[in-house]
Write an enzyme that holds these catalytic residues in place. Sequence first.
Site: not given
Length: 311
Positions: A9-10, A127, A211, A273
């Site tokens: 997102g960043n 979350k 994500k 991740k």
Amino acid sequence: MRVLVALGGNAMTSADGRARPEDQIAAAGVAMAAVADLLQREVEVVVTHGNGPQVGNLLVKNEIAAAVVPPVPLDWCGAQTQATLGFVLMDALEAELARRSVDRRTATVVTRTLVASDDAGFTRPTKPIGRYLPADEAALLVEHGETWEDRGEKGWRRVVASPEPLRIVDAPAVQALVGAGFVVIANGGGGIPVVADEDGTLRGVEAVIDKDLGAALLARSVDADVLVIGTDVPHAVLHYGTPEARDVGVVTAAEMRAYAAEGHFASGSMGPKVDAACRFVEAGGARAVITDLAHLSDAVTGTSGTVVVPN
Ligand code: ADP
Ligand code: MG
């Protein structure tokens, strides 16, 4: 070779976190230059992306405008950001491809991801999303059925379910477009979470899918050879932020799982991740790489980043 590139997102905002349209367009240009480098090397690419900052902004609009315009649910926010970011990424990628005289078309698929209606996240949301609010304002939203948590000095923050992605509902559309030669942008924000009713009817739900876990599932669903998770650090690091910090290079999924079990990777950031990279190779993927945008195109040939390979 087929590669699934997952952008944080960043990677879609400026380095200081600003998310004005011009910041997002500039960030997309940088990310798509890296993707265009890959495409120039005849690699097939599917792109997915985070949407945290963008959904955060939509939630603020919902809150402020609630008395005038009806607020929309979280799954709608997910759909809106998939479309907007898809459009921004397509413009940016096509500009980079034109500059390289690479003749490829792009397409964005608004993508739904199936989750279980009885996922534990729906009873115990974990979350955190959106902005911090003072206790009295949060209390009002709790009355409207939202779950908010006291986060101490910063104030209160909304928490929602982050259910396990089970199936990328629209993966066949992605596959068909890839087969027809399109560079596809899909499953943004991990996918729009939907549950199936008893008769099979799908229905959007108030949740956000991780994500990176969505990316791992999409990568398998489109038969990607490599999953590249593009973030803002060149490696996953052991003893992160300490004098003993050490970059992880090439590791097996089992070794990476063992490091994760030792607590090296923060749960809200690097943890998913690492989990996604392991899941992808454990499910039959050839290689998963965690690295930053600058190393993205090298990552595919295996010369940089944290590379997770089968045991
Ligand atoms: P994105 O927005 O790209 O999805 P995140 O911000 O969620 O990325 O995760 C990347 C961040 O994870 C890095 O900027 C870093 O601060 C943090 N991080 C936490 N633990 C580690 C670790 N062990 N190694 C590397 N980075 C880590
Ligand atoms: Mg980040």
